[in-house]
Design a protein around this motif. Structure first.
Motif, PDB file in Angstrom:
ATOM      1  N   ASP A   1     -37.226 -45.093  15.089  1.00 34.60           N
ATOM      2  CA  ASP A   1     -35.934 -45.748  15.283  1.00 34.60           C
ATOM      3  C   ASP A   1     -36.093 -47.149  15.865  1.00 34.60           C
ATOM      4  N   ILE A   2     -37.041 -47.308  16.776  1.00 33.17           N
ATOM      5  CA  ILE A   2     -37.270 -48.601  17.418  1.00 33.17           C
ATOM      6  C   ILE A   2     -37.718 -49.641  16.393  1.00 33.17           C
ATOM      7  N   GLU A   3     -38.491 -49.222  15.399  1.00 36.14           N
ATOM      8  CA  GLU A   3     -39.042 -50.157  14.417  1.00 36.14           C
ATOM      9  C   GLU A   3     -38.011 -50.644  13.399  1.00 36.14           C
ATOM     10  N   GLN A   4     -36.871 -49.966  13.282  1.00 38.22           N
ATOM     11  CA  GLN A   4     -35.920 -50.288  12.217  1.00 38.22           C
ATOM     12  C   GLN A   4     -35.139 -51.557  12.526  1.00 38.22           C
ATOM     13  N   ASP A   5     -34.633 -52.176  11.434  1.00 44.36           N
ATOM     14  CA  ASP A   5     -33.726 -53.309  11.569  1.00 44.36           C
ATOM     15  C   ASP A   5     -32.600 -53.153  10.559  1.00 44.36           C
TER      16      ASP A   5
ATOM     17  N   GLU B   1     -21.670 -34.694   6.314  1.00 43.07           N
ATOM     18  CA  GLU B   1     -21.916 -35.936   5.582  1.00 43.07           C
ATOM     19  C   GLU B   1     -21.171 -37.111   6.232  1.00 43.07           C
ATOM     20  N   LEU B   2     -19.934 -36.862   6.684  1.00 45.10           N
ATOM     21  CA  LEU B   2     -19.201 -37.911   7.391  1.00 45.10           C
ATOM     22  C   LEU B   2     -19.898 -38.274   8.705  1.00 45.10           C
ATOM     23  N   GLY B   3     -20.476 -37.262   9.352  1.00 43.20           N
ATOM     24  CA  GLY B   3     -21.238 -37.530  10.570  1.00 43.20           C
ATOM     25  C   GLY B   3     -22.444 -38.407  10.293  1.00 43.20           C
ATOM     26  N   ASP B   4     -23.142 -38.122   9.191  1.00 42.86           N
ATOM     27  CA  ASP B   4     -24.292 -38.949   8.814  1.00 42.86           C
ATOM     28  C   ASP B   4     -23.866 -40.392   8.575  1.00 42.86           C
ATOM     29  N   LEU B   5     -22.704 -40.573   7.920  1.00 41.78           N
ATOM     30  CA  LEU B   5     -22.223 -41.925   7.644  1.00 41.78           C
ATOM     31  C   LEU B   5     -21.796 -42.624   8.941  1.00 41.78           C
ATOM     32  N   LEU B   6     -21.131 -41.879   9.818  1.00 39.81           N
ATOM     33  CA  LEU B   6     -20.744 -42.445  11.119  1.00 39.81           C
ATOM     34  C   LEU B   6     -21.977 -42.886  11.900  1.00 39.81           C
ATOM     35  N   PHE B   7     -23.032 -42.086  11.836  1.00 45.79           N
ATOM     36  CA  PHE B   7     -24.253 -42.423  12.561  1.00 45.79           C
ATOM     37  C   PHE B   7     -24.822 -43.757  12.078  1.00 45.79           C
ATOM     38  N   GLN B   8     -24.670 -44.040  10.782  1.00 50.55           N
ATOM     39  CA  GLN B   8     -25.143 -45.321  10.265  1.00 50.55           C
ATOM     40  C   GLN B   8     -24.405 -46.483  10.933  1.00 50.55           C
ATOM     41  N   SER B   9     -23.087 -46.355  11.099  1.00 51.77           N
ATOM     42  CA  SER B   9     -22.318 -47.406  11.776  1.00 51.77           C
ATOM     43  C   SER B   9     -22.784 -47.568  13.220  1.00 51.77           C
ATOM     44  N   VAL B  10     -23.012 -46.442  13.887  1.00 43.95           N
ATOM     45  CA  VAL B  10     -23.480 -46.489  15.274  1.00 43.95           C
ATOM     46  C   VAL B  10     -24.861 -47.135  15.357  1.00 43.95           C
TER      47      VAL B  10
ATOM     48  N   MET C   1     -27.857 -42.772  20.318  1.00 45.80           N
ATOM     49  CA  MET C   1     -28.433 -43.890  19.566  1.00 45.80           C
ATOM     50  C   MET C   1     -29.088 -44.887  20.500  1.00 45.80           C
ATOM     51  N   ARG C   2     -28.449 -45.133  21.643  1.00 48.41           N
ATOM     52  CA  ARG C   2     -29.046 -46.059  22.616  1.00 48.41           C
ATOM     53  C   ARG C   2     -30.386 -45.543  23.101  1.00 48.41           C
ATOM     54  N   ARG C   3     -30.435 -44.240  23.367  1.00 47.66           N
ATOM     55  CA  ARG C   3     -31.690 -43.632  23.852  1.00 47.66           C
ATOM     56  C   ARG C   3     -32.771 -43.667  22.772  1.00 47.66           C
ATOM     57  N   LEU C   4     -32.370 -43.435  21.528  1.00 52.72           N
ATOM     58  CA  LEU C   4     -33.349 -43.465  20.431  1.00 52.72           C
ATOM     59  C   LEU C   4     -33.975 -44.849  20.277  1.00 52.72           C
ATOM     60  N   ARG C   5     -33.218 -45.901  20.601  1.00 54.86           N
ATOM     61  CA  ARG C   5     -33.697 -47.273  20.436  1.00 54.86           C
ATOM     62  C   ARG C   5     -34.311 -47.846  21.720  1.00 54.86           C
ATOM     63  N   ASP C   6     -34.344 -47.054  22.776  1.00 55.54           N
ATOM     64  CA  ASP C   6     -34.910 -47.548  24.032  1.00 55.54           C
ATOM     65  C   ASP C   6     -36.375 -47.946  23.797  1.00 55.54           C
ATOM     66  N   PRO C   7     -36.745 -49.188  24.087  1.00 57.67           N
ATOM     67  CA  PRO C   7     -38.103 -49.649  23.758  1.00 57.67           C
ATOM     68  C   PRO C   7     -39.207 -48.943  24.535  1.00 57.67           C
ATOM     69  N   ASP C   8     -38.868 -48.304  25.648  1.00 55.53           N
ATOM     70  CA  ASP C   8     -39.887 -47.641  26.459  1.00 55.53           C
ATOM     71  C   ASP C   8     -39.936 -46.136  26.221  1.00 55.53           C
TER      72      ASP C   8
ATOM     73  N   MET D   1     -28.070 -51.899  17.080  1.00 55.09           N
ATOM     74  CA  MET D   1     -28.983 -53.015  16.831  1.00 55.09           C
ATOM     75  C   MET D   1     -28.293 -54.349  17.096  1.00 55.09           C
ATOM     76  N   ALA D   2     -27.001 -54.432  16.718  1.00 54.34           N
ATOM     77  CA  ALA D   2     -26.251 -55.659  16.973  1.00 54.34           C
ATOM     78  C   ALA D   2     -26.065 -55.884  18.473  1.00 54.34           C
ATOM     79  N   SER D   3     -25.804 -54.802  19.202  1.00 49.42           N
ATOM     80  CA  SER D   3     -25.632 -54.903  20.648  1.00 49.42           C
ATOM     81  C   SER D   3     -26.902 -55.416  21.319  1.00 49.42           C
ATOM     82  N   GLU D   4     -28.045 -54.949  20.855  1.00 45.90           N
ATOM     83  CA  GLU D   4     -29.327 -55.389  21.414  1.00 45.90           C
ATOM     84  C   GLU D   4     -29.537 -56.890  21.216  1.00 45.90           C
TER      85      GLU D   4
END
Length: 276
Positions: free
Chosen positions: A35-39, A69-78, A22-29, A83-86
């Motif tokens: 993923d970067i555009e989402q909030d 399906e549980l993995g998909d839901l977990l990914f939402q929390s991550v 998830m961190r890599r997906l949100r890396d601005p560079d 985004m909160a960490s950023e």
């Protein structure tokens, strides 16, 4: 490979692997443009959808699908935690620790000195008492203030009613609630020909709200009840389609009388199967 690449490609990397992805997906560079555009606001609908898909897999007893399906839901929390960490708000460890603290505090009969010798009903009462104290500590103001706006409407109706009932705003038994259902239904019938669409919408909302209250008094989950009825409708209508197909027809080639007769046939078959 870098250490980051090592964990990203480690099939046994567990939650740390998912957090790094998830961190890599949100890396601005170097991340994914989408993923970067989402909030928080744009991701929230996906979070709700994934929760429903978990519930759907459980209801269908599709255990082979549930892990995904549980993995998909977990990914939402991550995703939300990243985004909160950023923003410097919190990270996924803070989320986990907050939940852990809450569970320990709300289960003194497991993690504290209280006895476990109590009924599930009493434990529910204790749980609500602890939650009420937490709300008071947060100084959230009114009784209904922190009932989440984003809940499904029927579920939120029940939660609002439960919260009001805790301070005494509730019918004493089921009889007046059923009388209110009849009253609201009459108002819908009387209003349909002379009220505006907005006014009629309000009357329908009143009817749904009191039906949710009936369910609450009977200790029935209205969301689960309606999901069950939806599934029953789908099964029976598919039965109509199958019977029409056997006659070389489609629903649009039929009429209400024929389809209604086939509906009754499907119901009779269900009843016969249940009694066999």
């Amino acid at each position: 490979m870098t250490n980051s690449d090592d964990i990203v490609h480690d099939p046994a990397g567990g939650i740390p692997r998912l957090v790094e992805i998830m961190r890599r997906l949100r890396d601005p560079d170097t991340g994914c443009p989408w993923d970067i555009e989402q909030d928080f606001a744009t991701i929230a609908p996906y979070t709700i959808e994934e929760a429903y898909e978990v519930a759907d897999a459980i209801e269908r007893e599709a255990w082979g699908e549930l892990r995904g399906e549980l993995g998909d839901l977990l990914f939402q929390s991550v995703f939300h935690a990243q985004m909160a960490s950023e923003r410097g708000l919190f990270d996924i460890d803070d989320v986990a620790n907050t939940m852990s603290d809450k569970m320990v505090a709300r289960h003194p009969h497991v993690f504290g000195d209280e006895t476990r010798d109590k009924s599930a009903e009493q434990q529910t009462v204790d749980w609500e008492t602890i939650k009420a104290a937490e709300r008071a500590a947060r100084d959230r103001g009114g009784v209904l203030d922190d009932v989440a706006l984003g809940l499904p409407a029927l579920l939120r109706a029940v939660k609002l009613q439960k919260r009001a009932a805790r301070v005494g705003f509730d019918w004493p038994d089921l009889a007046p609630v059923l009388a209110k259902v009849a009253e609201e239904a009459r108002e819908v019938v009387e209003a349909r020909d002379h009220l505006s669409h907005a006014e009629l919408t309000e009357e329908i909302g009143d009817l749904f709200f009191v039906l949710a209250n009936v369910a609450r008094h009977l200790k029935v989950d209205p969301e689960a009840a309606l999901r069950g009825t939806n599934a029953k409708f789908v099964h029976r209508f598919r039965g109509i389609e199958a019977r029409l197909q056997a006659m070389g027809k489609r629903p649009e080639d039929s009429d209400l009388a024929e389809m209604d007769a086939l509906w009754e046939a499907v119901k009779a078959e269900e009843k016969a199967g249940a009694n066999s």
